[in-house]
Scaffold this motif. Structure first.
Motif, short mmCIF file in Angstrom:
data_model
loop_
_atom_site.label_atom_id
_atom_site.label_comp_id
_atom_site.label_asym_id
_atom_site.label_seq_id
_atom_site.Cartn_x
_atom_site.Cartn_y
_atom_site.Cartn_z
N ARG A 23 -4.58 -1.43 10.35
CA ARG A 23 -3.50 -0.72 9.66
C ARG A 23 -2.17 -1.45 9.87
O ARG A 23 -1.36 -1.56 8.94
N ASP A 24 -1.94 -1.94 11.08
CA ASP A 24 -0.71 -2.68 11.36
C ASP A 24 -0.62 -3.93 10.47
O ASP A 24 0.43 -4.21 9.89
N ALA A 25 -1.72 -4.65 10.37
CA ALA A 25 -1.74 -5.87 9.54
C ALA A 25 -1.53 -5.51 8.07
O ALA A 25 -0.84 -6.22 7.34
N GLU A 26 -2.11 -4.40 7.64
CA GLU A 26 -1.98 -3.98 6.25
C GLU A 26 -0.52 -3.64 5.92
O GLU A 26 0.01 -4.07 4.89
N ILE A 27 0.13 -2.89 6.80
CA ILE A 27 1.52 -2.50 6.54
C ILE A 27 2.43 -3.72 6.57
O ILE A 27 3.32 -3.87 5.72
N ARG A 28 2.22 -4.62 7.52
CA ARG A 28 3.07 -5.81 7.61
C ARG A 28 2.85 -6.72 6.39
O ARG A 28 3.81 -7.33 5.89
N GLY A 29 1.63 -6.80 5.94
CA GLY A 29 1.37 -7.58 4.74
C GLY A 29 2.05 -6.97 3.52
O GLY A 29 2.62 -7.68 2.67
N ARG A 60 2.08 9.50 0.81
CA ARG A 60 1.03 8.49 0.95
C ARG A 60 1.61 7.08 1.07
O ARG A 60 1.05 6.22 1.75
N ASN A 61 2.71 6.85 0.43
CA ASN A 61 3.34 5.54 0.43
C ASN A 61 4.84 5.73 0.68
O ASN A 61 5.67 5.59 -0.21
N SER A 62 5.18 6.06 1.93
CA SER A 62 6.56 6.37 2.27
C SER A 62 7.45 5.14 2.18
O SER A 62 8.62 5.24 1.78
N ILE A 63 6.94 3.99 2.56
CA ILE A 63 7.76 2.76 2.52
C ILE A 63 8.10 2.41 1.08
O ILE A 63 9.25 2.10 0.76
N ARG A 102 8.35 4.01 10.90
CA ARG A 102 8.66 3.23 12.10
C ARG A 102 8.87 1.75 11.76
O ARG A 102 9.58 1.05 12.48
N TYR A 103 8.25 1.27 10.70
CA TYR A 103 8.34 -0.15 10.33
C TYR A 103 9.61 -0.48 9.56
O TYR A 103 9.95 -1.66 9.41
N VAL A 104 10.28 0.52 9.03
CA VAL A 104 11.48 0.28 8.23
C VAL A 104 12.61 1.18 8.74
O VAL A 104 13.34 1.80 7.96
N GLY A 105 12.76 1.24 10.05
CA GLY A 105 13.69 2.18 10.67
C GLY A 105 15.12 2.00 10.21
O GLY A 105 15.82 2.99 9.92
N ALA A 106 15.60 0.75 10.14
CA ALA A 106 17.00 0.52 9.77
C ALA A 106 17.28 0.96 8.34
O ALA A 106 18.29 1.61 8.06
N ILE A 107 16.36 0.63 7.41
CA ILE A 107 16.53 1.03 6.01
C ILE A 107 16.48 2.56 5.91
O ILE A 107 17.27 3.17 5.20
#
Length: 490
Positions: A23-29, A60-63, A102-107
């Motif tokens: 999941r981490d690799a998927e989100i970063r990709g 489902r797709n918060s980012i 968590r992956y886009v905290g600043a935005i």
């Protein structure tokens, strides 16, 4: 534009498949692709976002939804109907996936600051959305963030208090930190559901700004104002005590600490009818400042417990200019109004049952300095005390002897179900504290100051033997908040 929408909408719900690593690799990709969308495609998407707003589901797709909303706002919000956009923002803040964020905290935080402090929503909606967002990211609410402070400010300024209470009532046990090397390696897989808040809420992830000591003092001061507005004197007293016992550096005492001490004396009278001593762990330098700067408040408190309604009234009137200058006039008025209530409350130590006429003779109002004029006035005051829960008892009407107040038992008897519920609640709290203690102990073990302390203690023990009365926490007087050491709530 279609290509940009396809990319933004390509982050799928993982469902039961995969693990943390996948999941981490998927989100970063996904992030790599989304941030590489050409500027022209983004501008085209912002110019006609209707289809994207319908397609991208924030739960489902918060980012992707966050990127879309950020793009619309950057384009001036002029290409979409305002209510449609506001509805989507509300949907986003009430349903976003906290792990993805968590992956886009600043935005996320920049968008939150703009959307919820920029006047897009009425204050009541703003406060509720802020509280919801804070608790979605960290359901424990135990780590203080810059968003907590924003919430408290807006709640106090707008006087919209109820939606904020779920956050403000949480016990703060730790603060944003600068992560160590080992911790940095740990939080690189931010989608791990077992991560404690201290490893994904930090200045490194962007989910909070750094907090200064003054930020912590301001947050607790604002909490005290919220609770005082609600006449929740117990919580207001605790919040003020957290301010006045805050560790000080370089023997300095801030203005907010001295001002809170004045309020602490007044709220202490309202909370228990007593003058309180400062906790033993209060630093000595603040104590000296408090004694000097709060003299009039200490005099008022001594008159409150004397007891002399006339003397209390005179003291309040003599120092009216000071109360006005300190903006404590309303609190002093509350103290005067509560004086006779506490006199009646304390009669339970002498009487099991007492007539209304006798209560009128034995007690006086600090608002006038005299006893109440009629028994009906006394009855109205007692009914107010019974209704608020301050006093337990019943009013008994006797046709010949008059009306009596029969004091009730101040201790409550729990039913079997309530007792079981209380035991379960306490067990949950102990379990949570045990986990927090473990996390803090692990983090403390990485700190240079602690390692140095342990080495010195070992050398001292070899020479003198172990002294159980001395510990690391007693030697650290001015702990920097940014080290992440947990501070006990006073």
């Amino acid at each position: 534009m279609d290509h940009a929408l396809v990319i933004l909408n390509s982050l799928a719900d993982p469902g039961p498949r995969g693990g943390v690593k996948n999941r981490d690799a998927e989100i970063r990709g996904y992030l790599a692709q989304a941030t590489a969308i050409p500027k022209s495609a983004r501008e085209a998407l912002g110019a006609d976002p209707r289809r994207a707003l319908e397609v991208i589901d924030p739960s489902r797709n918060s980012i992707g939804c966050l990127f879309l909303l950020d793009t619309i706002i950057a384009s001036g919000m002029e290409h979409v109907e305002r209510q449609v956009l506001l509805d989507k923002i509300v949907h986003f803040f009430t349903s976003f996936d906290p792990v993805q964020i968590r992956y886009v905290g600043a935005i996320f935080r920049n968008f939150l600051d703009f959307a919820l402090s920029g006047g897009l929503f009425p204050p009541a909606v703003t406060v509720e959305l802020l509280a919801t967002a804070i608790l979605r990211i960290d359901p424990t609410g135990s780590l203080l963030t810059s968003t907590h402070l924003l919430l408290a400010k807006i709640a106090v300024e707008s006087n919209i208090l109820e939606p904020a209470l779920e956050v403000l009532d949480k016990e703060i046990t730790c603060y944003p930190t600068t992560l160590s090397g080992r911790e940095t390696r740990d939080w690189r897989r931010l989608c791990d559901p077992s991560l404690p808040p201290t490893l994904y809420i930090s200045t490194a992830t962007g989910l909070t700004d750094g907090l200064k000591s003054s930020s912590v003092l301001e947050y607790n001061f604002l909490r005290s104002l919220v609770y005082s507005s609600r006449r929740d004197w117990s919580k207001a007293f605790a919040a003020l005590e957290q301010v006045i016992t805050h560790p000080t550096k370089d023997r300095g005492v801030s203005k907010v600490m001295t001002e809170c001490h004045k309020r602490w004396l007044l709220v202490g009278l309202l909370n228990s009818g007593q003058v309180h001593s400062l906790p033993s762990y209060t630093s000595q330098q603040p104590v000296a400042s408090y004694n000097s700067l709060s003299a009039e408040y200490k005099e008022l408190a001594s008159r409150f417990v004397a007891p002399s309604a006339k003397g209390l009234k005179e003291c309040a009137e003599t120092n009216a200019g000071i109360w006005q200058q300190d903006d404590t006039t309303s609190l002093v008025a509350e103290v005067l109004s509560s004086f006779q209530k506490w006199e009646i409350f304390n009669l339970r130590k002498v009487f099991a049952e007492v007539s209304i006429s006798q209560i009128r003779r034995l007690t006086s109002s600090a608002l006038t300095g005299e006893p109440l004029k009629t028994d009906e006035d006394v009855i109205a005051l007692i009914q107010d005390m019974l209704g608020s829960g301050m006093l337990k008892g019943i009013l008994k009407v006797d046709g010949t002897a008059g009306t009596f107040l029969k004091f009730g038992d101040t201790s409550s008897v729990l039913t079997e179900q309530d007792f079981a519920r209380e035991i379960a609640t306490r067990h949950m709290r102990i379990t949570a504290l045990k986990q927090q203690y473990k996390e803090v102990n692990d983090r403390l073990s990485d700190k240079r100051e602690y390692i140095k302390y342990v080495a010195l203690e070992q050398k001292r023990a070899e020479k003198e033997g172990h002294d159980p009365g001395v510990g690391f926490d007693s030697q650290i007087e001015d702990e920097d908040l940014m080290t992440g050491v947990v501070m006990a709530n006073g």
